[in-house]
Enzyme design. Structure first.
Site, PDB file in Angstrom:
ATOM      1  N   ASP A  63      51.076  32.138  72.074  1.00  0.00           N
ATOM      2  CA  ASP A  63      50.998  30.682  71.970  1.00  0.00           C
ATOM      3  C   ASP A  63      52.337  30.041  71.620  1.00  0.00           C
ATOM      4  OD1 ASP A  63      49.267  28.630  72.546  1.00  0.00           O
ATOM      5  OD2 ASP A  63      48.593  28.359  70.484  1.00  0.00           O
ATOM      6  N   GLU A  76      46.098  22.202  68.130  1.00  0.00           N
ATOM      7  CA  GLU A  76      47.246  22.085  67.217  1.00  0.00           C
ATOM      8  C   GLU A  76      48.578  21.960  67.939  1.00  0.00           C
ATOM      9  OE1 GLU A  76      48.035  25.744  68.830  1.00  0.00           O
ATOM     10  OE2 GLU A  76      46.079  25.042  68.171  1.00  0.00           O
ATOM     11  N   ASP A  78      47.745  31.737  66.771  1.00  0.00           N
ATOM     12  CA  ASP A  78      46.781  30.639  66.722  1.00  0.00           C
ATOM     13  C   ASP A  78      45.374  31.182  66.506  1.00  0.00           C
ATOM     14  OD1 ASP A  78      45.445  28.261  66.878  1.00  0.00           O
ATOM     15  OD2 ASP A  78      45.591  28.097  69.073  1.00  0.00           O
ATOM     16  N   ASP A  87      41.969  23.466  66.507  1.00  0.00           N
ATOM     17  CA  ASP A  87      42.456  24.341  67.573  1.00  0.00           C
ATOM     18  C   ASP A  87      43.207  23.557  68.650  1.00  0.00           C
ATOM     19  OD1 ASP A  87      42.875  26.785  68.787  1.00  0.00           O
ATOM     20  OD2 ASP A  87      41.003  26.736  69.917  1.00  0.00           O
ATOM     21  N   ARG A 102      49.616  20.167  70.438  1.00  0.00           N
ATOM     22  CA  ARG A 102      50.050  18.787  70.675  1.00  0.00           C
ATOM     23  C   ARG A 102      50.509  18.117  69.392  1.00  0.00           C
ATOM     24  NH1 ARG A 102      44.257  17.379  73.098  1.00  0.00           N
ATOM     25  NH2 ARG A 102      44.570  19.564  73.659  1.00  0.00           N
ATOM     26  N   LYS A 154      56.707  24.421  72.182  1.00  0.00           N
ATOM     27  CA  LYS A 154      55.624  24.746  71.245  1.00  0.00           C
ATOM     28  C   LYS A 154      55.800  26.181  70.776  1.00  0.00           C
ATOM     29  CE  LYS A 154      50.636  25.721  71.227  1.00  0.00           C
ATOM     30  NZ  LYS A 154      49.404  25.777  72.053  1.00  0.00           N
ATOM     31  N   LYS A 185      38.687  30.325  66.658  1.00  0.00           N
ATOM     32  CA  LYS A 185      38.429  30.951  67.941  1.00  0.00           C
ATOM     33  C   LYS A 185      37.543  32.183  67.757  1.00  0.00           C
ATOM     34  CE  LYS A 185      43.041  29.816  69.841  1.00  0.00           C
ATOM     35  NZ  LYS A 185      42.659  29.015  71.009  1.00  0.00           N
TER      36      LYS A 185
END
Length: 427
Positions: free
Chosen positions: A215, A276, A197, A274, A278, A192, A204
């Site tokens: 991230d 995202e 993010d 949020d 996956r 990933k 967030k």
């Protein structure tokens, strides 16, 4: 300038240093006292943090140190900014330590760099260039960027990243030391790579966004692992897939209520922008399955739920393949890295129901609800073979420390690179 010398001793420190003091000083350096330590590596790490906080920039490890003791010192001494230099103890571990240290420093730097400096394309390029530098002519690289992702059907990476002016990227690195272009792929690493993010429209808080440069820790970790494997003489064909994007808000960003259709036919309703990570990993897992590799490892800073369960000390391990899971845990134990299994059953793939698609990307509950880490893994299981044969999912709860601790500096840890590199060699 004379290096600060650090040695180990099983003797107790002199009384004036305190009762059972783990560290004492002398005119040439310091002694770490490990005789009464219940956890020798933790004691060494805490002493290393103390030495670093004294702003000592050149350290030589003297006397008797084994590999793990030196590695514990390096992990804790090496700060994110303006790190000091280490000269290893004079023994047979020097070359191996240098390989590990190079991989650790590369991994940490990628994660610790600012999100302004590390765009999706920059992440992909730097990862590819480093692996190419290590693997030479055994390495080939392909990158799909921006609108070409949509044309190629990589809907997750494209949609997560389309809100940013800096385009998303799928990177595919092929390390093939066999000399045979038709050799089967032995393993695929999927990372990933969300370089920042914001949470998208499920935005967030400022506090929650502060560390979101990390991230892309999964992408950095699998890249560091492959690089370490190459330096150790890996003879297997391995593909590295990085799913890189910025999750930002704009008039072109993906929205709640959107339905994404993946190449394997799965449809996904977006109930939380949020969740995202996956979505981009799903593309990577589909591509990994296309190679026919018997081993697929994906790594991601995926869920807060894993951090609640694991703290910042362990990475969470998920697999529906008992053999693959056990081998991953055995690799971690052999490399003295903390991995721990969390449950993943076939029913977990149905824990994010949708009335408008075959699944949602999360639930409407904050944090994905109870069992959020397992539910996320269940979502990912839709994008590998039905039995999950040969697939291991790592939720990297221990990848990053937002604040320093007594044993670890602030920032990226690079924990996991050793275990994944061993898994590649031993599976």
């Amino acid at each position: 300038m004379t290096d600060f010398q650090v040695s180990l001793s099983t003797d107790a420190a002199a009384k004036h240093w305190g009762d059972k003091a783990p560290l004492s000083m002398h005119e040439d350096g310091a002694v770490i006292h490990i005789g009464d330590a219940s956890d020798v590596h933790a004691t060494i790490g805490q002493a290393a943090r103390t030495i670093d906080t004294l702003n000592i920039k050149r350290v030589t490890l003297t006397g008797e140190w084994d590999f793990e003791q030196q590695w514990a010192f390096a992990m804790s001494y090496t700060r994110a900014r303006d790190a000091g230099q280490i000269t290893w103890a004079d023994n047979d571990d020097k070359s191996r330590l240098e390989q590990h240290y190079q991989a650790m420093r590369f991994t940490r730097k990628l994660v610790n760099d600012t999100p302004e400096d590390l765009s999706p394309e920059n992440l992909a390029t730097r990862a590819a260039e480093w692996i190419k530098e290590l693997g030479g002519d055994n390495v080939s690289v392909d990158m799909i960027v921006g609108e070409d992702l949509q044309k190629a059907g990589w809907t997750g990476i494209y949609n997560v990243g389309r809100g940013s002016e800096r385009p998303p990227v799928m990177l595919e690195v092929d390390y093939n030391p066999t000399g045979n272009a038709d050799a089967p792929v032995d393993a695929v690493l999927v990372g990933k790579g969300i370089t920042f993010d914001s949470g998208g429209y499920s935005i967030k808080s400022s506090e929650g966004m502060l560390d979101m440069k990390c991230d892309m820790g999964g992408a950095a970790t699998v890249t560091g692992a492959l690089g370490l494997g190459i330096m150790q003489g890996l003879k297997k064909r391995v593909k590295l897939l990085l799913c890189c994007a910025e999750n930002l808000i704009s008039g072109h960003a993906y929205k709640l209520g959107d339905v994404l259709t993946y190449k394997n036919g799965e449809t996904v309703e977006i109930v939380n922008t949020d969740a995202e990570g996956r979505l981009v990993l799903a593309d990577g897992l589909i591509r990994a399955e296309e190679t026919g590799a018997p081993l697929i490892i994906d790594a991601a800073t995926l869920t807060g739920a894993a951090m609640v369960a694991m703290g910042k000390d362990y990475h969470a391990v998920f697999s529906m393949d008992d053999d693959a899971r056990d081998k991953m845990l055995a690799s971690a134990k052999a490399e003295n890295e903390r991995f721990w299994p969390l449950p993943l059953e076939p029913f977990h793939k149905s824990r994010c129901p949708s009335s408008f698609a075959s699944t949602a990307n999360s639930t409407s509950q904050k944090g994905g609800g109870a069992g959020g880490a397992s539910n996320a893994a269940g979502f990912l299981s839709r994008f590998v073979n039905p039995q999950g044969k040969g697939w291991v999912h790592l939720d990297l709860a221990a990848a990053y420390h937002g604040t320093a601790s007594a044993q670890m500096p602030v920032g990226a840890t690079a924990k996991g690179i050793r275990s994944i590199a061993r898994m590649l060699a031993d599976f």
